[in-house]
Scaffold this motif. Structure first.
Motif, PDB file in Angstrom:
ATOM      1  N   CYS A 156       0.846  -1.048   0.010  1.00  0.00           N
ATOM      2  CA  CYS A 156       0.028  -0.001   0.153  1.00  0.00           C
ATOM      3  C   CYS A 156       0.858   1.351   0.065  1.00  0.00           C
ATOM      4  O   CYS A 156       2.002   1.234   0.188  1.00  0.00           O
ATOM      5  N   ASP A 159       0.722   8.730   2.125  1.00  0.00           N
ATOM      6  CA  ASP A 159       1.194  10.203   1.800  1.00  0.00           C
ATOM      7  C   ASP A 159       2.256  10.524   2.855  1.00  0.00           C
ATOM      8  O   ASP A 159       2.561  10.124   3.884  1.00  0.00           O
ATOM      9  N   VAL A 165      -3.127   6.464   0.386  1.00  0.00           N
ATOM     10  CA  VAL A 165      -3.697   6.818  -0.807  1.00  0.00           C
ATOM     11  C   VAL A 165      -3.640   5.671  -1.849  1.00  0.00           C
ATOM     12  O   VAL A 165      -4.406   5.989  -2.876  1.00  0.00           O
ATOM     13  N   VAL A 166      -3.117   4.637  -1.863  1.00  0.00           N
ATOM     14  CA  VAL A 166      -3.350   3.562  -2.646  1.00  0.00           C
ATOM     15  C   VAL A 166      -3.151   2.284  -1.731  1.00  0.00           C
ATOM     16  O   VAL A 166      -2.752   1.714  -1.077  1.00  0.00           O
ATOM     17  N   GLN A 168      -4.837  -1.962  -1.808  1.00  0.00           N
ATOM     18  CA  GLN A 168      -4.820  -3.270  -2.628  1.00  0.00           C
ATOM     19  C   GLN A 168      -5.768  -4.173  -2.261  1.00  0.00           C
ATOM     20  O   GLN A 168      -6.061  -4.327  -0.956  1.00  0.00           O
ATOM     21  N   SER A 224      -5.061  -2.899  -7.416  1.00  0.00           N
ATOM     22  CA  SER A 224      -4.766  -1.885  -6.551  1.00  0.00           C
ATOM     23  C   SER A 224      -5.851  -0.786  -6.705  1.00  0.00           C
ATOM     24  O   SER A 224      -6.352  -0.850  -7.773  1.00  0.00           O
ATOM     25  N   GLU A 226      -6.535   3.312  -6.063  1.00  0.00           N
ATOM     26  CA  GLU A 226      -6.378   4.837  -5.537  1.00  0.00           C
ATOM     27  C   GLU A 226      -7.481   5.269  -4.557  1.00  0.00           C
ATOM     28  O   GLU A 226      -8.632   4.725  -4.597  1.00  0.00           O
ATOM     29  N   ALA A 228      -9.240   8.449  -2.402  1.00  0.00           N
ATOM     30  CA  ALA A 228      -9.315   9.970  -2.389  1.00  0.00           C
ATOM     31  C   ALA A 228     -10.528  10.290  -1.822  1.00  0.00           C
ATOM     32  O   ALA A 228     -11.642   9.640  -2.173  1.00  0.00           O
ATOM     33  N   GLN A 233     -11.306   5.168  -5.648  1.00  0.00           N
ATOM     34  CA  GLN A 233     -11.498   5.735  -6.916  1.00  0.00           C
ATOM     35  C   GLN A 233     -10.985   4.623  -7.901  1.00  0.00           C
ATOM     36  O   GLN A 233     -11.650   3.827  -8.012  1.00  0.00           O
ATOM     37  N   HIS A 234      -9.805   5.077  -8.890  1.00  0.00           N
ATOM     38  CA  HIS A 234      -9.471   4.506  -9.849  1.00  0.00           C
ATOM     39  C   HIS A 234      -9.065   2.729  -9.316  1.00  0.00           C
ATOM     40  O   HIS A 234      -8.258   2.741  -8.526  1.00  0.00           O
ATOM     41  N   GLU A 236      -7.124  -0.763 -10.472  1.00  0.00           N
ATOM     42  CA  GLU A 236      -6.253  -1.208 -11.563  1.00  0.00           C
ATOM     43  C   GLU A 236      -5.863  -2.727 -11.351  1.00  0.00           C
ATOM     44  O   GLU A 236      -5.522  -3.222 -10.226  1.00  0.00           O
TER      45      GLU A 236
END
Length: 252
Positions: A156, A159, A165-166, A168, A224, A226, A228, A233-234, A236
């Motif tokens: 992971c 920040d 922030v990421v 998985q 993974s 993102e 926020a 969010q996104h 992948e």
């Protein structure tokens, strides 16, 4: 029949025809739109289906809530699952906390929400499957994902303020090792955002149309996501592999 009454009958008939045509079109469109979701979940629309949630019942959690605590990410995943399963004819989610699932209930179709650190049934099932993606040990608080095929390690991302922030996670569909006539799906994140993202992945056409998934084979995937604004969010997809879950593993 006078002309005014005749016009009224014609208008009402036209409105009824238009309404019926519109309703039929919307229904047909939804049937087409959700066909892949229905195909994925069709086998789970059985009376013995159980959706098994993570629950935190350790002493420090028990002080604040005597019934146990469920993470926000799991709640978001359950809401997404409710919408998807409805397309397969499952109107109510048969929810059971992991520590309350009986031995007999383990033999039904299972949807396991949460990773092996927080969902003991997830831990039991993963232990019995020949998975190649695995979380680190819970007693070490290791949220990394390890790939036994390539020796890659997924981590992971935090920040500068130590905010996630990421995230998985791991997504699995397999034969239920407690009953080979039934299936299991596992949605497991390193943290809650990963768990909710796993549910969102199951609504994506690129996942559902993937050859391994669409043909009904057992599979394991790692991804993974993102984070926020307190939400996933996104997403992948990193890797997706066919899983030979007819090979049941016993022991660690």
């Amino acid at each position: 029949m006078n002309s005014s009454l005749q016009d009224l009958v014609i208008n009402l008939s036209s409105a009824a025809i238009a309404f019926t045509a519109g309703w039929s079109f919307d229904k047909a469109r939804n049937l087409w739109r959700f066909r892949n979701i229905r195909g994925f979940w069709k086998r789970f629309a059985t009376e013995d289906l159980k959706v098994v949630t993570s629950i935190f019942i350790n002493e420090e959690h028990y002080i604040w809530e005597r019934s146990g605590l469920v993470g926000v990410g799991d709640v978001l995943a359950l809401n997404e699952l409710r919408q998807q399963l409805k397309q397969a004819g499952v109107d109510q989610l048969p929810l059971t906390p992991s520590h309350q699932l009986t031995g007999l209930e383990r033999q039904g179709n299972l949807i396991l929400v949460g990773g092996p650190h927080s969902n003991q049934v997830t831990a039991e099932v993963i232990q019995r499957l020949p998975v190649t993606f695995a979380f680190g040990p819970g007693d070490a608080h290791d949220a990394n994902i390890y790939d036994s095929v390539t020796s890659d390690v997924m981590r992971c991302v935090m920040d500068a303020r130590d905010q996630l922030v990421v995230d998985q996670g791991i997504l699995i569909r397999a034969t239920n090792p407690f009953n080979h006539e039934r299936s299991v799906v596992i949605l497991a994140g390193s943290f809650g955002f990963g768990t909710s993202a796993a549910a969102l992945l199951l609504a994506r056409s690129d996942i559902l149309s993937h050859a391994i998934v669409a043909q009904g084979h057992p599979f394991e995937a790692v991804f993974s996501v993102e984070v926020a604004g307190g939400a996933p969010q996104h997403i992948e997809l990193k890797k997706l592999r066919r899983l030979d879950s007819t090979m049941v593993r016993v022991g660690p």
